[in-house]
Write a protein that holds these residues in place. Structure first.
Motif, PDB file in Angstrom:
ATOM      1  N   ILE A   1      -0.819 -45.060  52.730  1.00  0.00           N
ATOM      2  CA  ILE A   1      -0.615 -43.609  52.680  1.00  0.00           C
ATOM      3  C   ILE A   1      -1.730 -42.948  51.883  1.00  0.00           C
ATOM      4  O   ILE A   1      -2.257 -41.895  52.271  1.00  0.00           O
ATOM      5  CB  ILE A   1       0.764 -43.284  52.066  1.00  0.00           C
ATOM      6  CG1 ILE A   1       1.889 -43.774  52.991  1.00  0.00           C
ATOM      7  CG2 ILE A   1       0.913 -41.783  51.829  1.00  0.00           C
ATOM      8  CD1 ILE A   1       3.276 -43.641  52.401  1.00  0.00           C
ATOM      9  N   ALA A   2      -2.122 -43.564  50.760  1.00  0.00           N
ATOM     10  CA  ALA A   2      -3.201 -43.015  49.932  1.00  0.00           C
ATOM     11  C   ALA A   2      -4.524 -42.988  50.690  1.00  0.00           C
ATOM     12  O   ALA A   2      -5.297 -42.020  50.591  1.00  0.00           O
ATOM     13  CB  ALA A   2      -3.337 -43.824  48.651  1.00  0.00           C
ATOM     14  N   GLU A   3      -4.792 -44.033  51.461  1.00  0.00           N
ATOM     15  CA  GLU A   3      -6.038 -44.065  52.238  1.00  0.00           C
ATOM     16  C   GLU A   3      -6.069 -42.930  53.253  1.00  0.00           C
ATOM     17  O   GLU A   3      -7.109 -42.282  53.450  1.00  0.00           O
ATOM     18  CB  GLU A   3      -6.173 -45.425  52.933  1.00  0.00           C
ATOM     19  CG  GLU A   3      -6.485 -46.568  51.964  1.00  0.00           C
ATOM     20  CD  GLU A   3      -6.437 -47.927  52.646  1.00  0.00           C
ATOM     21  OE1 GLU A   3      -6.056 -47.989  53.841  1.00  0.00           O
ATOM     22  OE2 GLU A   3      -6.764 -48.929  51.985  1.00  0.00           O
ATOM     23  N   LEU A   4      -4.925 -42.676  53.894  1.00  0.00           N
ATOM     24  CA  LEU A   4      -4.857 -41.562  54.843  1.00  0.00           C
ATOM     25  C   LEU A   4      -5.062 -40.229  54.130  1.00  0.00           C
ATOM     26  O   LEU A   4      -5.791 -39.353  54.616  1.00  0.00           O
ATOM     27  CB  LEU A   4      -3.508 -41.571  55.563  1.00  0.00           C
ATOM     28  CG  LEU A   4      -3.273 -42.671  56.588  1.00  0.00           C
ATOM     29  CD1 LEU A   4      -1.838 -42.625  57.099  1.00  0.00           C
ATOM     30  CD2 LEU A   4      -4.250 -42.539  57.757  1.00  0.00           C
ATOM     31  N   CYS A   5      -4.413 -40.070  52.970  1.00  0.00           N
ATOM     32  CA  CYS A   5      -4.542 -38.806  52.231  1.00  0.00           C
ATOM     33  C   CYS A   5      -5.983 -38.553  51.809  1.00  0.00           C
ATOM     34  O   CYS A   5      -6.506 -37.436  51.962  1.00  0.00           O
ATOM     35  CB  CYS A   5      -3.638 -38.840  51.006  1.00  0.00           C
ATOM     36  SG  CYS A   5      -1.890 -38.634  51.377  1.00  0.00           S
ATOM     37  N   HIS A   6      -6.634 -39.546  51.300  1.00  0.00           N
ATOM     38  CA  HIS A   6      -8.017 -39.364  50.835  1.00  0.00           C
ATOM     39  C   HIS A   6      -8.956 -39.115  52.017  1.00  0.00           C
ATOM     40  O   HIS A   6      -9.956 -38.401  51.884  1.00  0.00           O
ATOM     41  CB  HIS A   6      -8.456 -40.579  50.039  1.00  0.00           C
ATOM     42  CG  HIS A   6      -7.666 -40.752  48.772  1.00  0.00           C
ATOM     43  ND1 HIS A   6      -7.544 -41.948  48.103  1.00  0.00           N
ATOM     44  CD2 HIS A   6      -6.929 -39.865  48.053  1.00  0.00           C
ATOM     45  CE1 HIS A   6      -6.767 -41.787  47.041  1.00  0.00           C
ATOM     46  NE2 HIS A   6      -6.386 -40.527  46.994  1.00  0.00           N
ATOM     47  N   GLN A   7      -8.620 -39.683  53.175  1.00  0.00           N
ATOM     48  CA  GLN A   7      -9.430 -39.448  54.367  1.00  0.00           C
ATOM     49  C   GLN A   7      -9.426 -37.976  54.766  1.00  0.00           C
ATOM     50  O   GLN A   7     -10.435 -37.456  55.264  1.00  0.00           O
ATOM     51  CB  GLN A   7      -8.897 -40.318  55.506  1.00  0.00           C
ATOM     52  CG  GLN A   7      -9.680 -40.198  56.806  1.00  0.00           C
ATOM     53  CD  GLN A   7      -9.123 -41.111  57.883  1.00  0.00           C
ATOM     54  OE1 GLN A   7      -8.346 -42.025  57.604  1.00  0.00           O
ATOM     55  NE2 GLN A   7      -9.510 -40.862  59.124  1.00  0.00           N
ATOM     56  N   TYR A   8      -8.283 -37.304  54.494  1.00  0.00           N
ATOM     57  CA  TYR A   8      -8.163 -35.899  54.889  1.00  0.00           C
ATOM     58  C   TYR A   8      -8.147 -34.965  53.678  1.00  0.00           C
ATOM     59  O   TYR A   8      -7.689 -33.822  53.770  1.00  0.00           O
ATOM     60  CB  TYR A   8      -6.907 -35.710  55.732  1.00  0.00           C
ATOM     61  CG  TYR A   8      -6.998 -36.448  57.052  1.00  0.00           C
ATOM     62  CD1 TYR A   8      -7.735 -35.927  58.110  1.00  0.00           C
ATOM     63  CD2 TYR A   8      -6.382 -37.694  57.221  1.00  0.00           C
ATOM     64  CE1 TYR A   8      -7.834 -36.608  59.314  1.00  0.00           C
ATOM     65  CE2 TYR A   8      -6.484 -38.385  58.416  1.00  0.00           C
ATOM     66  CZ  TYR A   8      -7.210 -37.839  59.459  1.00  0.00           C
ATOM     67  OH  TYR A   8      -7.321 -38.528  60.644  1.00  0.00           O
ATOM     68  N   ASN A   9      -8.618 -35.462  52.547  1.00  0.00           N
ATOM     69  CA  ASN A   9      -8.749 -34.655  51.331  1.00  0.00           C
ATOM     70  C   ASN A   9      -7.409 -34.038  50.915  1.00  0.00           C
ATOM     71  O   ASN A   9      -7.323 -32.866  50.529  1.00  0.00           O
ATOM     72  CB  ASN A   9      -9.794 -33.552  51.526  1.00  0.00           C
ATOM     73  CG  ASN A   9     -10.296 -33.002  50.203  1.00  0.00           C
ATOM     74  OD1 ASN A   9     -10.328 -33.720  49.199  1.00  0.00           O
ATOM     75  ND2 ASN A   9     -10.682 -31.738  50.190  1.00  0.00           N
TER      76      ASN A   9
END
Length: 555
Positions: A174-182
């Motif tokens: 989930i964190a990787e997805l969030c950081h991908q989309y700022n």
């Protein structure tokens, strides 16, 4: 003696008894240790004129500063977050401050479900809110659908944990997805803080979340405060700039001290406490399922923490019936797959565990819930026969430093002992049926009640008598029994209870007899006076109508 002083202490005393005689399954509630309660009552409560903008030169403030240093050091070691703010008076205020600081009206926010986002009268109505896509009947996030939603909406915040999360979520992904989309990843620990500190549930969250927010009650068994933890100092600066008015300018150092003791107890005893709370939840879930109740997520093992969800079609009625049986719970609406709404009863085992209960007691509680919800037995009878005797066996605080507490157990009740003699008006004030009636109206009603001093074993009415009055217990215990079944006990009414209402309001003869267990004081009102005076009050009428509807024919 001042009447208000006496009444306040009496009400507090009866609530103490209420807490000890009930099975509390509410996830928001706590069971504080004596040491934490001692901190709340310490002289630190006198030091409340501390403003965070002051240079802190007040004489005596150095002790508060020492407390802050100890607690912040302890929390930093636990969560490994660089920045912290713990001066919010509650978790909900901390969350509100966080949202107002990091979002602007119209920004996109993703939360666990539309129960979180669709609150038109609340702060969330300022934002464009979306629910997290779920799978496995609502127990876990759908990562592919979440990726699509993030790509479409580009939200500023993804807010986890505001709903009861029974299973660990894949925070790394989930964190990787969030950081991908700022997108900032925020986690609300309020329901699980105690288990997180004990490293027993979702322990990886501090590695992947940008912001942590929490209340300190519930499973942490600490005084209620609000915490915010950040890694980015810019986010904390925004809190100070935009939401400084939310923080408790008077730092309430006694609560700070109590919080520190509670966290220290979790660090010392938390692993054992958390493991037993989780075991209790699973044992309770299995026992409930064996009795025929629908406990959600059976395929996944019901839960990975201390919380459970029981599906029930009439949640409000079920919660009310359990409350009358002495079991405190709450209703909840789960958003499952395809937006299916599932009405549930939400319960937690953290307080039972803290009181020293184990698997044996969980099976007894499961049986009581089954008898109330599926067998339709009288809740008050289950309370009297099962719940109250069980609860009164477990009044100590386990997993705490209380074994070292230097004062005997009586310290919690001795302050109230000299105040037990009540006037008629005082007794009406502490009667639950009149809790919503103003003191002015109670003054007007007082002359219509007869005060009765009842000696031990004296019979108040007999089976078959005409039902001509209602009784309110001002002091003592009253037993309802059946003389045709060898005096079989039906129920025992305590101070603040009432009895005789069914026969009086339905004009049916008394179905059972009643007598005092020890000396007692009763308030008696004739049915004519009750109907013309008390029952004319909307608050009282509503109370008794609900009570009678749910109560099979008794006394």
């Amino acid at each position: 003696m001042n009447e208000t002083f006496k009444n306040i202490l009496n009400i507090t005393h009866y609530h103490n008894n209420f807490s000890e005689e009930h099975i509390d399954l509410l996830i928001e509630n706590s069971f504080l240790s004596d040491y934490v309660r001692a901190m709340l009552a310490s002289s630190l409560a006198n030091q409340c004129k501390v403003n965070v903008t002051d240079p802190r030169f007040d004489e005596g403030y150095e002790y508060v500063r020492m407390l802050e240093r100890e607690i912040i050091h302890m929390l930093n070691k636990i969560f490994k977050m660089k920045h912290m703010e713990l001066r919010f008076p509650s978790g909900s205020i901390a969350k509100t401050a966080l949202l107002q600081s990091l979002l602007e009206p119209g920004d996109v926010l993703i939360g666990p479900s539309d129960r979180f986002v669709n609150r038109s009268s609340s702060l969330f109505s300022l934002y464009r809110c979306q629910g997290i896509p779920l799978q496995n009947n609502g127990s876990l996030p759908d990562l592919l659908a979440l990726k699509t939603l993030l790509e479409k909406e580009h939200p500023k915040l993804l807010f986890l944990g505001t709903e009861p999360q029974l299973f660990e979520w894949p925070l790394r992904e989930i964190a990787e997805l969030c950081h991908q989309y700022n997108t900032l990843l925020v986690y609300d620990l309020s329901a699980i803080l105690g288990l997180v500190i004990a490293k027993s549930f979702q322990w990886d969250l501090f590695q992947f979340c940008d912001v942590l927010v929490s209340s300190t009650g519930g499973s942490a068994h600490a005084p209620e405060r609000g915490l915010l933890l950040f890694n980015d100092s810019k986010q904390l600066d925004l809190i100070y700039q935009k939401a400084n008015f939310f923080k408790n300018q008077d730092n309430l150092p006694n609560e700070l001290s109590g919080l520190g003791v509670a966290i220290a107890e979790l660090l010392e005893f938390g692993v054992d406490y958390a493991q037993k709370a989780i075991l209790n939840a699973r044992v309770l879930a299995k026992a409930l399922a064996n009795h025929g109740l629908t406990v959600l997520f059976k395929e996944q093992g019901y839960t990975q923490n201390h919380m459970l969800l029981i599906e029930h079609p009439e949640t409000k009625a079920a919660v009310n019936a359990l409350g009358r049986a002495g079991i405190l719970s709450s209703g909840y609406q789960l958003i499952g797959q395809e937006d299916k709404r599932i009405s549930c009863i939400r319960i937690g085992t953290h307080i039972l565990t803290r009181r020293g209960m184990g698997p044996e007691q969980m099976t007894i509680i499961a049986s009581a819930i089954h008898r109330v919800l599926l067998m339709g037995e009288v809740p008050e009878v289950i309370n009297n026969q099962l719940i109250r005797p069980l609860a009164k066996q477990f009044t100590q605080v386990e997993f705490s430093y209380d074994a070292l507490f230097p004062v005997r157990e009586e310290w919690k009740s001795r302050p109230y002992e000299a105040l037990q003699e009540l006037s008629t008006l005082d007794a009406l004030k502490i009667t639950r049926a009149f809790s919503k009636v103003s003191i002015e109206l109670l003054n007007e009603l007082e002359p219509y009640f007869n005060r009765l001093n009842i000696s031990d074993k004296k019979v108040i009415f007999k089976k078959g008598d005409t039902s001509d009055a209602l009784y309110f217990v001002a002091q003592g215990h009253i037993e309802i029994y059946d003389p045709d079944q060898n005096d079989k006990r039906i129920i025992v009414h305590l101070t603040s209870d009432h009895f005789g209402e069914y026969g009086a309001l339905t004009h049916a003869p008394r179905r059972f007899s009643s007598r005092a267990l020890g000396d007692a004081i009763l308030l008696k009102i004739s049915i004519d006076n009750f109907n013309s005076l008390v029952f004319a009050l909307p608050e009282v009428k509503h109370y008794f109508e609900k009570y009678i509807q749910a109560l099979p024919s008794m006394h």
